[in-house]
Design a protein around this motif. Structure first.
Motif, mmCIF file in Angstrom:
data_model
loop_
_atom_site.group_PDB
_atom_site.id
_atom_site.type_symbol
_atom_site.label_atom_id
_atom_site.label_comp_id
_atom_site.label_asym_id
_atom_site.label_seq_id
_atom_site.Cartn_x
_atom_site.Cartn_y
_atom_site.Cartn_z
ATOM 1 N N MET A 18 -36.103 -57.242 -5.042
ATOM 2 C CA MET A 18 -35.675 -58.542 -4.685
ATOM 3 C C MET A 18 -34.301 -58.908 -5.368
ATOM 4 N N LEU A 19 -34.015 -58.100 -6.184
ATOM 5 C CA LEU A 19 -32.968 -58.699 -7.030
ATOM 6 C C LEU A 19 -31.672 -58.112 -6.574
ATOM 7 N N ILE A 20 -31.566 -56.366 -5.709
ATOM 8 C CA ILE A 20 -30.832 -55.816 -4.850
ATOM 9 C C ILE A 20 -30.531 -57.004 -4.287
ATOM 10 N N PHE A 21 -30.490 -57.723 -3.535
ATOM 11 C CA PHE A 21 -30.301 -58.334 -2.004
ATOM 12 C C PHE A 21 -30.257 -59.957 -2.588
ATOM 13 N N LEU A 22 -30.381 -60.098 -4.469
ATOM 14 C CA LEU A 22 -29.733 -61.422 -4.939
ATOM 15 C C LEU A 22 -28.268 -61.027 -5.109
ATOM 16 N N GLU A 23 -28.613 -60.032 -5.116
ATOM 17 C CA GLU A 23 -27.315 -59.597 -6.614
ATOM 18 C C GLU A 23 -25.743 -59.564 -6.105
ATOM 19 N N GLY A 24 -25.976 -59.132 -4.642
ATOM 20 C CA GLY A 24 -25.020 -59.736 -3.652
ATOM 21 C C GLY A 24 -24.192 -61.202 -3.802
ATOM 22 N N VAL A 25 -25.729 -62.571 -3.187
ATOM 23 C CA VAL A 25 -25.514 -63.664 -3.027
ATOM 24 C C VAL A 25 -25.232 -63.894 -4.666
ATOM 25 N N LEU A 26 -25.238 -63.877 -6.085
ATOM 26 C CA LEU A 26 -24.828 -64.275 -7.127
ATOM 27 C C LEU A 26 -22.946 -63.760 -7.408
ATOM 28 N N ARG A 27 -22.820 -62.914 -7.100
ATOM 29 C CA ARG A 27 -21.779 -61.678 -7.518
ATOM 30 C C ARG A 27 -20.773 -63.001 -6.979
ATOM 31 N N LYS A 28 -21.071 -63.148 -5.190
ATOM 32 C CA LYS A 28 -19.532 -63.353 -4.383
ATOM 33 C C LYS A 28 -19.768 -65.152 -4.035
ATOM 34 N N TRP A 29 -20.639 -65.710 -4.176
ATOM 35 C CA TRP A 29 -21.000 -67.205 -3.655
ATOM 36 C C TRP A 29 -20.952 -68.132 -4.969
ATOM 37 N N TYR A 30 -22.540 -68.114 -5.273
ATOM 38 C CA TYR A 30 -23.040 -69.012 -6.211
ATOM 39 C C TYR A 30 -22.200 -68.571 -7.983
ATOM 40 N N LEU A 31 -22.139 -67.231 -8.471
ATOM 41 C CA LEU A 31 -21.721 -67.045 -9.913
ATOM 42 C C LEU A 31 -20.627 -66.307 -10.165
ATOM 43 N N PRO A 32 -20.036 -65.956 -9.481
ATOM 44 C CA PRO A 32 -18.718 -64.945 -9.090
ATOM 45 C C PRO A 32 -18.372 -64.914 -10.364
ATOM 46 N N SER A 33 -18.068 -65.672 -11.337
ATOM 47 C CA SER A 33 -17.582 -65.853 -12.353
ATOM 48 C C SER A 33 -18.043 -64.365 -13.562
#
Length: 212
Positions: free
Chosen positions: A1-16
């Motif tokens: 599941m991490l592979i799907f959440l990784e992009g969501v976090l890196r692009k939209w929610y926790l980009p820093s």
């Protein structure tokens, strides 16, 4: 599941925190290896030994060059850390486990295609089309200046491999009737057909055709 959440976090929610999140899966993989060794489930197969030898000689060759140690370690991580996990999965999972996992991937393909459609119809500078670190630079453009949708993944390669896998699952479902709900199989088939043009990616098309 991490592979799907990784992009969501890196692009939209926790980009820093995109750089840290890039290796978020590594501790999980190392923990799986540790538990497999403790339980005696780590597969001691020739292919695993071959990977170990390749990693060893790669490290030696890196030390013989001017490659910075950090770069060498990251290269070893990229090439050799995750492949042994495939053999552990093959040892611990049976057909029913794999089919259950594949069914949930079919469900997941529905929202992923919806995200891709929004990305396809949105301008390059839109929030939904942000890249890693919330950057809009360096994005891959397709026909008519549209950004190539990456869905919830960090990069467009995620879409390529995901829909290649979905195509294989769909083919498996049609060959073995009853494995997946018929409505889900029909929906996933339509999704694969729709995802290829929306992705604006020849690689997605080629990988899907290869699985067919």
């Amino acid at each position: 599941m991490l592979i799907f959440l990784e992009g969501v976090l890196r692009k939209w929610y926790l980009p820093s925190f995109s750089n840290i999140l890039f290796i978020a899966r590594d501790p999980v993989v190392l923990l799986i290896y540790l538990l497999a060794i403790i339980k005696g489930n780590f597969p001691l197969r020739p292919a695993v030994f071959a990977l170990g030898l390749m990693a060893f000689f790669s490290a030696i060759f890196s030390l013989m060059t001017d490659t910075p140690p950090v770069v060498a370690v990251f290269g070893l991580r990229t090439n050799y850390l995750h492949p042994p996990l495939v053999f552990i999965m093959g040892t611990l999972l049976d057909r029913k486990d794999a089919e259950r996992y594949c069914k949930w991937l079919l469900y997941l393909s529905i929202p992923i295609l919806l995200i891709m459609l929004v990305q396809f119809r949105s301008p390059p500078g839109a929030f939904i089309n942000a890249g890693v670190g919330a950057s809009t630079e360096g994005q891959l453009l397709g026909a008519m200046g549209r950004v190539r949708p990456s869905g919830p993944f960090s990069f467009t390669t995620g879409i390529v491999y995901f829909f290649g896998l979905i195509t294989a699952i769909v083919c498996h479902g049609w060959i073995r009737p009853g494995v997946y709900p018929r409505w889900l199989l029909i929906t996933a088939t339509v999704i694969v057909v729709a995802a290829v043009p929306v992705s604006i990616s020849r690689a997605t098309l080629m990988l899907s055709l290869i699985h067919i």
